[in-house]
Enzyme design. Structure first.
Site, PDB file in Angstrom:
ATOM      1  CG  HIS A   1      -1.889   1.041   1.326  1.00  0.00           C
ATOM      2  ND1 HIS A   1      -1.630   2.304   1.777  1.00  0.00           N
ATOM      3  CD2 HIS A   1      -3.207   1.025   1.002  1.00  0.00           C
ATOM      4  CE1 HIS A   1      -2.741   3.020   1.737  1.00  0.00           C
ATOM      5  NE2 HIS A   1      -3.710   2.269   1.269  1.00  0.00           N
TER       6      HIS A   1
ATOM      7  CG  ASP B   1       0.370  -2.104   6.370  1.00  0.00           C
ATOM      8  OD1 ASP B   1      -0.582  -2.045   7.175  1.00  0.00           O
ATOM      9  OD2 ASP B   1       0.327  -1.629   5.216  1.00  0.00           O
TER      10      ASP B   1
ATOM     11  CD  GLN C   1      -6.961  -4.425   3.729  1.00  0.00           C
ATOM     12  OE1 GLN C   1      -7.946  -5.053   4.093  1.00  0.00           O
ATOM     13  NE2 GLN C   1      -7.059  -3.213   3.202  1.00  0.00           N
TER      14      GLN C   1
ATOM     15  CE  LYS D   1      -7.374  -0.053   5.933  1.00  0.00           C
ATOM     16  NZ  LYS D   1      -7.937   0.227   4.622  1.00  0.00           N
TER      17      LYS D   1
ATOM     18  CB  CYS E   1      -3.544   2.850  -2.101  1.00  0.00           C
ATOM     19  SG  CYS E   1      -4.724   4.148  -1.781  1.00  0.00           S
TER      20      CYS E   1
HETATM   21  C1  LIG Z   1      -2.354  -2.797   3.377  1.00  0.00           C
HETATM   22  C2  LIG Z   1      -2.734  -1.428   3.842  1.00  0.00           C
HETATM   23  N1  LIG Z   1      -1.838  -0.659   4.447  1.00  0.00           N
HETATM   24  C3  LIG Z   1      -2.143   0.570   4.879  1.00  0.00           C
HETATM   25  C4  LIG Z   1      -3.399   1.109   4.721  1.00  0.00           C
HETATM   26  C5  LIG Z   1      -3.674   2.493   5.217  1.00  0.00           C
HETATM   27  O1  LIG Z   1      -4.591   2.507   6.264  1.00  0.00           O
HETATM   28  P1  LIG Z   1      -5.174   3.868   6.807  1.00  0.00           P
HETATM   29  O2  LIG Z   1      -5.706   4.599   5.609  1.00  0.00           O
HETATM   30  O3  LIG Z   1      -6.259   3.473   7.739  1.00  0.00           O
HETATM   31  O4  LIG Z   1      -4.083   4.615   7.467  1.00  0.00           O
HETATM   32  C6  LIG Z   1      -4.367   0.351   4.081  1.00  0.00           C
HETATM   33  C7  LIG Z   1      -5.708   0.907   3.873  1.00  0.00           C
HETATM   34  O5  LIG Z   1      -6.246   0.976   2.805  1.00  0.00           O
HETATM   35  C8  LIG Z   1      -4.032  -0.950   3.626  1.00  0.00           C
HETATM   36  O6  LIG Z   1      -4.934  -1.706   2.996  1.00  0.00           O
END
Ligand SMILES: Cc1ncc(COP(=O)(O)O)c(C=O)c1O
Lengths: 398, 144
Positions: free
Chosen positions: A112, A189, A192, A215, A353
């Site tokens: 991401h 991270d 998900q 999430k 993203c």
């Molecule tokens: C794998 C991953 N990392 C990071 C994020 C970022 O999360 P947040 O927008 O809640 O900070 C997301 C969210 O879409 C994600 O799917």
């Protein structure tokens, strides 16, 4: 399962965008309304009853988080505004001080943006090198490929536990074990994964782990930074100000509080953190294993049905999470999303993203279905029926 | 305009877009145009000589509305003087924003005359025009 708990589902919608954010159960909403209605004071500051209750509730969530991810110490749980902030805090507050020009960080092309851009920024600033662990034919990360990508200069591996386009669950325990044998830090991270599969930071032995409450049935604007205590101790706060200082007289005499408060400057998202606690209790009640099993069943059902539609190209046929990415042959993903929207079906179109993934997969944009425990077989049937008629899509997508 | 005719024209320009090819010819000016809120992404290439639009090509990935709108815009703009082109663009923008416009000038462009009803697709129809205006500005700057 448990559809009656979600006020949003009173509307006539099919919600398939759970990787972006999940719906909130009534208990979470009620908990936040209760805070704002009945004891809406600040945390950590007051000498009166309702403020004491705020402290208790706020810290109670920290306990719940600690147990939820099986952390050893309460101080290892820092509340942030979300996964993204937590990632930036670690990259800038920890690795920026530690890494030297030429040091390497390993990520993948399916990360991401929030796990890519902070590293790019550090590379530009400090001259570290961002390298990629090659993905296999299914776009998976394998331990073998990690081994191949590591060099003597590798200092950090920063990966999503589950990726948001491919939905693969990475073999993190093995990767972390191998990394530590080579004195490499691992940052996970878990955006998900936390709401979908069990997380045990001690069993994983992970150095840092981050995720977002929204999430996993919690409110927006709250996230968690977990770090092993001895590492977290050395994280430099990016934000300085109220709440996190012990005392200060002048530039030379500023004393900061201990963990975790030191990393939580300013008035936190009190309502959000308190609501988050309720979300964790809620998920615990259902049970993450139950959730994971049901999601897997749903996914298999969905994939089998999608496979029977000749004009679909499925990007991640095999993956263990509830994420399915695909395209309708010859139709731009956003047009299909518009079409499904006419039937109140919410799916995501785009690059999700993960902009550097397109070169690997060969398609820039796709539709993404991401499932959660409140989705049903009937919802999948409705989706599949709408997708199976390409002429209808072409006719109605405009 | 009959809804079926409208749909057919849009789909035809989407599935068989005109002038969709990449250009390496140095004489063409190039501009990228994309929508912040969505994933449409189009490159426009324009050849202007003596204040007349000699040719336009485009490349990129975009939705049915953006792609067809680009194809139709290009078809209508090739051969126009810069003054005529600006006039065409102004009428198109007026139509999308529910203001008075001249159907005769817009030709096939009028297939988007009801697009204002879908607020989120207005930007799709306008996308190539945003790029075209950028290119006209670029040309003016170069000429100075
Ligand atoms: C794998 C991953 N990392 C990071 C994020 C970022 O999360 P947040 O927008 O809640 O900070 C997301 C969210 O879409 C994600 O799917």
């Amino acid at each position: 399962m448990h559809r009656e708990d979600f006020p949003m589902l009173d509307q006539d919608i099919v919600y398939f965008d759970n990787a972006a954010t999940t719906l909130k159960p009534k208990c979470v909403i009620d908990k936040m309304v209760d805070y704002y209605s009945n004891y809406g004071a600040s945390a950590h500051r007051g000498d009166y009853d309702i403020s004491y209750k705020v402290d208790q509730e706020y810290e109670n969530t920290r306990e719940l988080v600690k147990d939820f991810i099986h952390a050893r110490f309460l101080e290892e749980i820092v509340f942030t505004s979300g996964d993204t902030e937590a990632l930036n805090m670690i990259v800038r507050g920890f690795f920026e001080n530690l890494l030297e020009p030429g040091d390497e960080v390993l990520i993948t092309k399916s990360e991401h943006a929030s796990n890519v851009l902070p590293w790019f920024s550090l590379a530009k600033k400090n001259g570290i090198q961002v390298n990629y662990i090659p993905l296999d034919d299914h776009y998976y990360v394998t331990l073998d490929n990690v081994k191949k990508a590591i060099t003597p200069k590798t200092k950090v591996i920063s990966l999503a536990y589950i990726t948001n386009v491919i939905g693969d669950i990475r073999p993190m325990k093995e990767i972390i074990h191998f990394a530590h044998e080579h004195n490499i830090f691992v940052l996970l991270d878990a955006a998900q994964s936390v709401g979908h599969i069990k997380t045990d930071v001690q069993d994983l032995d992970v150095d840092f782990l981050v995720f977002s409450a929204h999430k996993m049935c919690g409110p927006t604007g709250v996230g968690v930074l977990y770090g092993k205590k001895e590492l977290l101790e050395t994280v430099e706060p990016l934000l300085l100000g109220g709440g996190m200082n012990e005392s200060f007289d002048n530039e030379q005499a500023v004393y900061l509080k201990d963990l975790p408060t030191r990393l939580e400057a300013g008035t936190p998202n009190v309502a959000g953190v308190i609501g988050f606690g309720s979300a964790i209790l809620y998920l615990n009640q259902i049970g993450l294993d139950t959730i994971a099993d049901y999601e897997k069943e749903l996914r298999t059902y969905l994939i089998d049905k999608l496979l029977a539609i000749p004009h679909l190209d499925i990007i991640n046929l095999e993956s263990d999470s509830g994420i399915v990415s695909f395209n309708v042959n010859g139709i731009f993903s956003q047009d299909v999303a518009y079409y499904l929207n006419k039937y109140n079906i919410c799916v995501r179109a785009g690059n999700h993203c993960a902009k550097i993934l397109k070169k690997e997969v060969g398609v820039a944009n796709s539709l993404r279905i991401s499932l959660y425990f409140y989705n049903t077989y009937e919802e999948i049937d409705a989706l599949v029926e709408l997708l199976s008629d390409k002429d209808k899509i072409l006719k109605e997508m405009l | 305009m009959d809804e079926n005719v409208r749909r057919e024209i849009i789909l035809d320009h989407y599935q068989n877009p005109k002038n969709k090819e990449s250009i390496t010819d140095e004489r063409y000016l190039k501009a990228n145009t994309n929508n912040e809120s969505c994933i449409d992404n189009i490159d426009l290439y324009v050849l202007i000589e003596n204040d007349v639009i000699q040719d336009i090509k485009f490349q990129g990935e975009a939705c049915a509305i953006s792609t067809s709108s680009t194809s139709i815009m290009i078809t209508n703009l090739i051969g126009k003087t810069l003054v005529e082109a600006r006039e065409y663009i102004a009428h198109f923008e007026a139509m999308v924003n529910e203001l008075a416009y001249d159907e005769a000038i817009l030709k096939e462009g009028i297939v988007y005359s009801t697009i204002y009803k879908q607020n989120n697709r207005k930007t799709c129809a306008l996308l190539p025009y945003k790029g075209m205006l950028k290119l006209l500005k670029q040309y003016d700057t170069l000429k100075k």
